[in-house]
Design an enzyme around this catalytic site. Sequence first.
Site, PDB file in Angstrom:
ATOM      1  N   HIS A  17      -3.675   0.768  12.500  1.00 37.11           N
ATOM      2  CA  HIS A  17      -3.752   0.223  12.714  1.00 37.11           C
ATOM      3  C   HIS A  17      -5.191  -1.175  12.932  1.00 37.11           C
ATOM      4  CE1 HIS A  17      -2.292  -3.015  15.374  1.00 37.11           C
ATOM      5  NE2 HIS A  17      -1.206  -2.647  15.871  1.00 37.11           N
TER       6      HIS A  17
ATOM      7  N   ASN B  40     -10.549  -3.241   2.764  1.00 34.70           N
ATOM      8  CA  ASN B  40     -10.015  -3.013   1.221  1.00 34.70           C
ATOM      9  C   ASN B  40     -11.093  -2.414   0.534  1.00 34.70           C
ATOM     10  OD1 ASN B  40      -6.675  -3.485   1.221  1.00 34.70           O
ATOM     11  ND2 ASN B  40      -7.054  -5.094   0.691  1.00 34.70           N
TER      12      ASN B  40
ATOM     13  N   HIS C  84       0.731  -0.991  -0.073  1.00 30.99           N
ATOM     14  CA  HIS C  84      -0.106   0.009  -0.058  1.00 30.99           C
ATOM     15  C   HIS C  84       0.647   1.533  -0.195  1.00 30.99           C
ATOM     16  CE1 HIS C  84      -3.971  -2.609   0.593  1.00 30.99           C
ATOM     17  NE2 HIS C  84      -2.679  -3.275   1.280  1.00 30.99           N
TER      18      HIS C  84
HETATM   19 FE1  HDD Z   1      -2.285  -4.681   5.550  1.00 31.03          FE
HETATM   20  C1  HDD Z   1      -0.420  -2.042   5.431  1.00 31.03           C
HETATM   21  C2  HDD Z   1      -5.918  -3.509   4.087  1.00 31.03           C
HETATM   22  C3  HDD Z   1      -3.884  -8.182   5.194  1.00 31.03           C
HETATM   23  C4  HDD Z   1       0.586  -5.972   7.159  1.00 31.03           C
HETATM   24  N1  HDD Z   1      -3.191  -2.409   4.332  1.00 31.03           N
HETATM   25  C5  HDD Z   1      -2.575  -1.774   5.181  1.00 31.03           C
HETATM   26  C6  HDD Z   1      -3.373  -0.694   4.498  1.00 31.03           C
HETATM   27  C7  HDD Z   1      -4.070  -1.475   4.307  1.00 31.03           C
HETATM   28  C8  HDD Z   1      -4.294  -2.481   4.622  1.00 31.03           C
HETATM   29  C9  HDD Z   1      -5.256  -0.772   3.404  1.00 31.03           C
HETATM   30  C10 HDD Z   1      -2.935   0.557   4.236  1.00 31.03           C
HETATM   31  C11 HDD Z   1      -2.988   1.416   5.104  1.00 31.03           C
HETATM   32  C12 HDD Z   1      -2.470   3.101   4.815  1.00 31.03           C
HETATM   33  O1  HDD Z   1      -3.450   3.565   3.893  1.00 31.03           O
HETATM   34  O2  HDD Z   1      -1.559   3.823   5.780  1.00 31.03           O
HETATM   35  N2  HDD Z   1      -4.182  -6.046   4.790  1.00 31.03           N
HETATM   36  C13 HDD Z   1      -5.214  -4.693   4.544  1.00 31.03           C
HETATM   37  C14 HDD Z   1      -6.118  -5.302   4.327  1.00 31.03           C
HETATM   38  C15 HDD Z   1      -5.966  -6.945   4.649  1.00 31.03           C
HETATM   39  C16 HDD Z   1      -4.445  -7.191   4.881  1.00 31.03           C
HETATM   40  C17 HDD Z   1      -7.972  -5.646   4.181  1.00 31.03           C
HETATM   41  C18 HDD Z   1      -6.748  -8.516   5.267  1.00 31.03           C
HETATM   42  C19 HDD Z   1      -7.970  -8.224   5.468  1.00 31.03           C
HETATM   43  N3  HDD Z   1      -1.840  -6.860   6.293  1.00 31.03           N
HETATM   44  C20 HDD Z   1      -2.684  -7.647   6.095  1.00 31.03           C
HETATM   45  C21 HDD Z   1      -1.353  -8.859   6.973  1.00 31.03           C
HETATM   46  C22 HDD Z   1      -0.661  -8.204   7.486  1.00 31.03           C
HETATM   47  C23 HDD Z   1      -0.465  -7.012   6.446  1.00 31.03           C
HETATM   48  C24 HDD Z   1      -2.412 -10.315   7.187  1.00 31.03           C
HETATM   49  C25 HDD Z   1       0.275  -8.961   7.857  1.00 31.03           C
HETATM   50  C26 HDD Z   1       0.424 -10.131   8.746  1.00 31.03           C
HETATM   51  N4  HDD Z   1      -0.671  -3.726   6.075  1.00 31.03           N
HETATM   52  C27 HDD Z   1       0.216  -4.625   6.641  1.00 31.03           C
HETATM   53  C28 HDD Z   1       1.494  -3.496   6.609  1.00 31.03           C
HETATM   54  C29 HDD Z   1       1.282  -2.207   6.144  1.00 31.03           C
HETATM   55  C30 HDD Z   1       0.164  -2.910   6.042  1.00 31.03           C
HETATM   56  C31 HDD Z   1       3.187  -4.584   6.493  1.00 31.03           C
HETATM   57  C32 HDD Z   1       2.127  -1.762   4.821  1.00 31.03           C
HETATM   58  C33 HDD Z   1       1.644  -0.482   5.833  1.00 31.03           C
HETATM   59  C34 HDD Z   1       1.265  -0.150   7.228  1.00 31.03           C
HETATM   60  O3  HDD Z   1       1.216  -1.282   7.821  1.00 31.03           O
HETATM   61  O4  HDD Z   1       1.272   0.306   8.269  1.00 31.03           O
HETATM   62  O5  HDD Z   1       1.909  -3.684   8.188  1.00 31.03           O
END
Ligand code: HDD
Length: 687
Positions: free
Chosen positions: A338, A147, A74
């Site tokens: 978060h 999402n 993202h």
């Molecule tokens: Fe995630 C970012 C949505 C599963 C780990 N995620 C991130 C963002 C969105 C989502 C919209 C961007 C947030 C922003 O605008 O700053 N993610 C989802 C959805 C998931 C999902 C809808 C499943 C239902 N994500 C998911 C899993 C993991 C992560 C299973 C790890 C175990 N996601 C992250 C992250 C991010 C992230 C690495 C990258 C940047 C951030 O968090 O702030 O931690």
Amino acid sequence: MSQDQNKNSKDEQLDEFRSDDAGKKLTTNQGLKVSDTEHSLKAGERGPTLMEDFHFREKMTHFDHERIPERVVHARGFAAHGEFEVYENMKEFTKAGFLQDPSVKTPVFVRFSTVAGSRGSADAVRDARGFSTKFYTQEGNYDLVGNNIPVFFIQDAIKFPDLVHALKPEPHNEMPQAASAHDTFWDFIANNTESAHMVMWAMSDRAIPRSYRMMEGFGVHTYRFVNEEGQAHFVKFHWKPKLGVHSLVWDEAQRLNGKDPDFHRRDLWESIENGQYPEYELGVQLIKEEDEFKYDFDVLDPTKLWPEELVPVKIVGKMVLNRNVDNVFAETEQVAFHPGHVVPGIDFTNDPLLQGRLFSYTDTQLIRLGGPNFHEIPINRPVCPFHNNQRDGYNRMTINKGPVSYHKNSLQNNEPSPSSEKDGGYAHYQEKVEGQKVRNRSKSFDDHYSQAKLFWNSMSDVEKEHIINAFRFELGKVKSKDVKQQVVNMFSKVCTYLSGEVAKGLGLKVPEDASPSTEERSSEALSQMNTVKTAKTRKVGILVEDGFHYENTHQLIKALNDAGAEAEIISSSQGNVKGGNGEEMEVDQTFLTCDSVLYDGIYLPGGKDSIDSIQSNRDAVIFLQEAFGHFKTVGACHEGTELLSTLGMVDSAEDGVITLKSDEENDNFYNSFVDALKKHRHWNRQI
Ligand code: HDD
């Protein structure tokens, strides 16, 4: 319309940190007035730069450190401020403060994003879109990090690094950017079949939205609502856009990525600047705790949706985005979402994907934002007070007074002191949990294909064709024949017609023992054909040259504006263009500065000279042909109608080609054009 009138408590808080440099003197970061910022301090006019040049050193060092790591997923996103109001008191289901009083407006900050591409990639790629909302409530920040697709690729968070490694550009050559059309992604899919349902969505039109303003949002996981009495409901969250759910067509999306890589962010920015504030309604699906096992899907499985026909979506509130950011880095880039930021009345479930997310998001902010004090960055601060015994760390801004930073204490009356549940203290839902430590997954998560088939069954013929072509495009880019065959074999378990059509395009075979899913149900809510249709905020390009029919153009613009749509005048050069009777109109764009993919509809007014010039202009003709090829509304009057028929665009309201040959049909014509625009696209041309 001024966005200043949309100020709320979060804006007031941000005001303390805003800085306006206009009319100010240039200083160093220490406040020293600077006399010259164009020349470094040198030993002689042609001599070396001196170490003592503190202004040079400060300016350069700050610049050298301007970048922070982009988000691991993202990375490319765009955000806006707004507010949320609940329609009715929700206390029957949850005690969450911001869901009680319809007169309360809760400030929000929403970031939309693509998943795979890096920060500098393009907007209109085939991908899921992130839809993250931070509610600045009086009980603390609540983040709904969702999402635009209601299900996820995997069922357990431990697989997330594998999924993302496979999806991102391949490590040996960093290609392709912002695309899933490559070997490692499809190799992952074929070998992790729980992804089947989300892949169907990702290959559908949902993955190429027309606008962030025209896509749904989903919390994906099952969360818990808990009321004052401690009773819980399972809940899934939905955002429903008031403008309906609409998509681009694939060819258009690919062109857009070159013509305007910022298409979605520009669309959001401009609509807010123009006062056309995007609106989304919040919906909830609720299942009673005692009905946990009533359905043929496991409520804890994030690869499953709850069909709206089985569990209706109750619309409970509305969000309006009404203020653009002042600074993208300070706000959009530094915002830290978060799923674990909750408020009393909202709790988690044991969805194994959600459980892992609860760890990952803080962890990633620590590296991305440089330490544990990211909650103090203005955009992340709650609007309610926060007090605890956490101290120090990089970039600490709060100046905590007094010697006590521990609990329990007597020197400070044991303060800051925890609150009882009655007093707003967060109490975790007392779910009974027991079991043996195991590293495996519940058998109830094993069905990977029924809902993929449910989605397929719910699509119109046109949507099905788009899905087939998306598979053909994506797999067509995969080099390994073996991987392609594995994917065809996998999707034969969804539907052999689908896999057969894909196989045909790729020179592959459908396995004879495929045993596809027997799911026969469908869900109307899944097809975009059943969405809201409106002309509001649609953009029409009007192609004119000198000699154009002024009156018809003027009237169409009026009809569009009355319907909440916009028009832009496009011609071969900027400045003013002259109508047949000498009237003038200002040109907004030229054939060089814009393209048909930037518009929802095209109008060609008559006027012999104007039409002759357009007909002999290759760019203008391609403009028309592309718009027609992308199923958009095309309209013309008088001589313009002849050019349309020369180009093979047959006059037919059903096919979205609206013409005016005689001025007597005037009113009908303008209404028909607006009605055609409402339909978004005219798929009859495809069939
Ligand atoms: Fe995630 C970012 C949505 C599963 C780990 N995620 C991130 C963002 C969105 C989502 C919209 C961007 C947030 C922003 O605008 O700053 N993610 C989802 C959805 C998931 C999902 C809808 C499943 C239902 N994500 C998911 C899993 C993991 C992560 C299973 C790890 C175990 N996601 C992250 C992250 C991010 C992230 C690495 C990258 C940047 C951030 O968090 O702030 O931690």
